[in-house]
Design a protein around this motif. Structure first.
Motif, mmCIF file in Angstrom:
data_model
loop_
_atom_site.group_PDB
_atom_site.id
_atom_site.type_symbol
_atom_site.label_atom_id
_atom_site.label_comp_id
_atom_site.label_asym_id
_atom_site.label_seq_id
_atom_site.Cartn_x
_atom_site.Cartn_y
_atom_site.Cartn_z
ATOM 1 N N ASN A 253 1.055 -1.208 0.006
ATOM 2 C CA ASN A 253 -0.090 -0.016 0.009
ATOM 3 C C ASN A 253 0.828 1.143 -0.085
ATOM 4 O O ASN A 253 0.322 2.572 0.140
ATOM 5 N N ILE A 254 2.060 1.034 0.057
ATOM 6 C CA ILE A 254 3.067 2.195 -0.228
ATOM 7 C C ILE A 254 3.640 2.293 -1.462
ATOM 8 O O ILE A 254 3.418 3.363 -2.399
ATOM 9 N N ASN A 255 4.074 1.266 -2.251
ATOM 10 C CA ASN A 255 4.740 1.115 -3.547
ATOM 11 C C ASN A 255 4.557 -0.138 -4.187
ATOM 12 O O ASN A 255 4.073 -1.065 -3.677
ATOM 13 N N SER A 256 5.061 0.003 -5.564
ATOM 14 C CA SER A 256 5.115 -1.551 -6.189
ATOM 15 C C SER A 256 6.480 -1.957 -5.973
ATOM 16 O O SER A 256 7.339 -1.224 -5.901
ATOM 17 N N PHE A 257 6.839 -3.370 -5.990
ATOM 18 C CA PHE A 257 8.247 -3.770 -5.961
ATOM 19 C C PHE A 257 8.319 -4.782 -6.873
ATOM 20 O O PHE A 257 7.353 -5.460 -7.531
ATOM 21 N N GLU A 258 9.691 -5.002 -7.330
ATOM 22 C CA GLU A 258 10.071 -6.115 -8.366
ATOM 23 C C GLU A 258 11.255 -6.868 -7.608
ATOM 24 O O GLU A 258 12.035 -6.322 -6.994
ATOM 25 N N CYS A 259 11.136 -8.010 -7.712
ATOM 26 C CA CYS A 259 12.032 -9.078 -7.117
ATOM 27 C C CYS A 259 12.617 -9.953 -8.276
ATOM 28 O O CYS A 259 11.980 -10.431 -8.957
ATOM 29 N N ASP A 260 14.198 -9.896 -8.279
ATOM 30 C CA ASP A 260 14.595 -10.748 -9.450
ATOM 31 C C ASP A 260 15.651 -11.527 -9.004
ATOM 32 O O ASP A 260 16.279 -11.394 -7.928
ATOM 33 N N VAL A 261 15.617 -12.710 -9.666
ATOM 34 C CA VAL A 261 16.733 -13.582 -9.530
ATOM 35 C C VAL A 261 17.280 -13.523 -11.068
ATOM 36 O O VAL A 261 16.466 -14.084 -12.172
ATOM 37 N N ILE A 262 18.422 -13.052 -11.531
ATOM 38 C CA ILE A 262 19.098 -12.753 -12.785
ATOM 39 C C ILE A 262 19.781 -13.784 -13.230
ATOM 40 O O ILE A 262 20.146 -13.605 -14.447
ATOM 41 N N GLU A 263 20.299 -14.658 -12.659
ATOM 42 C CA GLU A 263 21.154 -15.621 -13.184
ATOM 43 C C GLU A 263 20.968 -16.977 -12.647
ATOM 44 O O GLU A 263 20.287 -16.973 -11.507
ATOM 45 N N LEU B 194 3.313 10.740 1.681
ATOM 46 C CA LEU B 194 3.986 11.780 1.391
ATOM 47 C C LEU B 194 5.566 11.387 1.421
ATOM 48 O O LEU B 194 6.360 11.993 0.735
ATOM 49 N N PHE B 195 5.663 10.447 2.294
ATOM 50 C CA PHE B 195 7.246 9.768 2.569
ATOM 51 C C PHE B 195 7.323 8.501 2.136
ATOM 52 O O PHE B 195 7.399 7.725 3.160
ATOM 53 N N PRO B 196 7.055 7.915 1.162
ATOM 54 C CA PRO B 196 6.831 6.379 0.771
ATOM 55 C C PRO B 196 8.241 5.856 1.040
ATOM 56 O O PRO B 196 8.213 4.472 1.637
ATOM 57 N N ARG B 197 9.179 6.303 0.665
ATOM 58 C CA ARG B 197 10.716 5.778 1.313
ATOM 59 C C ARG B 197 10.932 5.670 2.517
ATOM 60 O O ARG B 197 11.421 4.405 2.981
ATOM 61 N N ILE B 198 10.361 6.595 3.428
ATOM 62 C CA ILE B 198 10.303 6.474 4.926
ATOM 63 C C ILE B 198 9.463 5.232 5.096
ATOM 64 O O ILE B 198 9.854 4.251 5.962
ATOM 65 N N ALA B 199 8.246 5.155 4.578
ATOM 66 C CA ALA B 199 7.207 4.264 5.142
ATOM 67 C C ALA B 199 7.860 2.861 4.576
ATOM 68 O O ALA B 199 7.493 1.964 5.240
ATOM 69 N N ASP B 200 8.654 2.683 3.573
ATOM 70 C CA ASP B 200 9.025 1.586 3.274
ATOM 71 C C ASP B 200 10.025 0.506 4.261
ATOM 72 O O ASP B 200 9.918 -0.604 4.428
ATOM 73 N N GLU B 201 10.613 1.449 5.274
ATOM 74 C CA GLU B 201 11.251 1.083 6.054
ATOM 75 C C GLU B 201 10.801 0.097 7.124
ATOM 76 O O GLU B 201 11.379 -0.608 7.868
ATOM 77 N N TYR B 202 9.448 0.331 7.437
ATOM 78 C CA TYR B 202 8.541 -0.479 8.042
ATOM 79 C C TYR B 202 8.733 -2.094 7.872
ATOM 80 O O TYR B 202 8.215 -2.980 8.365
ATOM 81 N N PHE B 203 8.960 -2.137 6.233
ATOM 82 C CA PHE B 203 9.317 -3.501 5.974
ATOM 83 C C PHE B 203 10.593 -4.310 6.595
ATOM 84 O O PHE B 203 10.821 -5.604 6.495
#
Lengths: 202, 151
Positions: free
Chosen positions: A46-56, B45-54
């Motif tokens: 709910n903050i961002n999207s992410f991508e995880c890779d295994v490239i080799e 507003l600060f997604p990079r900071i919020a990411d740290e909760y992971f």
């Protein structure tokens, strides 16, 4: 009498030809998994999207199959890709560590893709869509899925197979990462994209 | 002295107590809502900071989730005690008195404990600063409630 004999002979040959055609013939072959094969996982929080890779792909695994020449179906035996979960890189140290932990990398360090079959496979294809079945083994759970591959044959007996499938953490009895009392959470669905390169050994 | 104690009847004592409890509970509710709002603001507003909760240093959501939702009431309890004990020396309008409560809480409680947290746990300075601001805003909100309900 002569005509009757001719008709019977003709019927016999037609029948023999038909019988010959209906008996399936099989050929056996191997594919060696090439190093440049890769796996990519796309997910969302709910903050961002992410991508995880295994490239080799470092393990020199081999897929062994028998091909039904009539149906062009490949049936695999003991053919498995084994991926070290600790090699997943999500390009963000927090998400990488959390993702590995969500997949229980410490207890079950391998993600295994067991090839079961591929339908209608032709050895010379150009962006051909074929269906296949694989068993995904993760966290001591096996899930059978049907995958549509985009197959390309490359020079030097090489084959490229691209595909993707949407999984849920819950498919493998895993919990999508949630933090801060559930205020920060990862969506349950993740899309797995793979790009596999094989070298055929006849 | 005896005349003062005579004026505090059981009914006025009860009324005062219920006012104190109402202020404690209301401040807890407001701080909880404010806290949730600030987490959402941080996410957007600060997604990079919020990411740290992971980060693995943070507990996964699960059985202990309730402790997060109870924290404003614990804080409200502490601040309410402080308010009742020292409200006499907090002068000025209700906003100024609330601000003073927030600053005292920030300096006396938050700053040393966050300093210790930062020294012991792998969290960034930015994340620690968001917690500092989070606490200051919460204490200010509680101060406003106390100054209005139990001046």
């Amino acid at each position: 009498m002569r005509t009757v004999f001719l008709i019977i002979s003709l019927a016999f040959f037609v029948n023999a030809a038909f019988i010959k055609k209906s008996v399936p013939t099989y050929s056996m072959a191997k594919w060696v998994v090439e190093r440049n094969s890769s796996l990519n996982i796309q997910g969302e929080t709910n903050i961002n999207s992410f991508e995880c890779d295994v490239i080799e792909y470092l393990k020199p695994d081999t897929l062994v199959y028998t091909k039904n020449d009539a149906t062009k179906k490949l049936s695999f035996t003991n053919s498995c890709l084994s991926i070290d979960i600790k090699r997943f890189d999500c390009h963000n140290k927090y998400i990488t560590e959390d993702f590995r932990s969500a997949l229980k990398a410490d207890e079950n360090p391998k993600l295994k893709i067991v090839f079961v079959s591929i339908e209608q496979f032709s050895s010379s294809c150009d962006n051909q869509l074929v269906k296949g079945t694989v068993d995904i083994q993760l966290a001591q759970v096996t899930k059978r899925v049907e995958i549509a591959y985009l197959v390309n044959t490359l020079p030097n007996n090489r084959i490229q197979m691209n595909g993707s499938h949407v999984f849920s953490f819950s498919d493998f009895n895993l919990k999508a990462p949630r933090k801060l009392a559930g205020l920060i959470k990862t969506k349950d669905e993740i899309k797995v994209n793979f790009k596999l390169f094989f070298r055929a050994i006849l | 002295m005896s005349s003062i104690s005579n004026t505090i009847t059981p009914s006025t004592k009860n009324a005062r107590m219920s006012k104190v409890l109402l202020a404690w509970f209301l401040a807890g509710i407001i701080m909880l809502l404010l806290g949730l709002g600030m987490v959402y603001v941080c996410i957007h507003l600060f997604p990079r900071i919020a990411d740290e909760y992971f980060s693995p240093v943070f507990r996964r959501a699960g059985e202990t989730d309730w402790t997060f939702y109870v924290h404003p009431f614990i804080l409200s309890f502490g601040l309410k005690w402080f308010w009742e004990r020292y409200k006499g020396i907090l002068k000025g309008g209700f906003l100024l008195r609330a601000l003073e409560v927030a600053v005292v809480y920030g300096l006396v409680a938050l700053l040393p404990i966050l300093w210790l947290t930062f020294s012991a746990i792998d969290v960034s300075v930015k994340m620690t600063l968001t917690w500092f601001l989070y606490g200051i805003f919460q204490a200010f909100a509680a101060g406003v409630v106390f100054a209005k309900l139990n001046p």
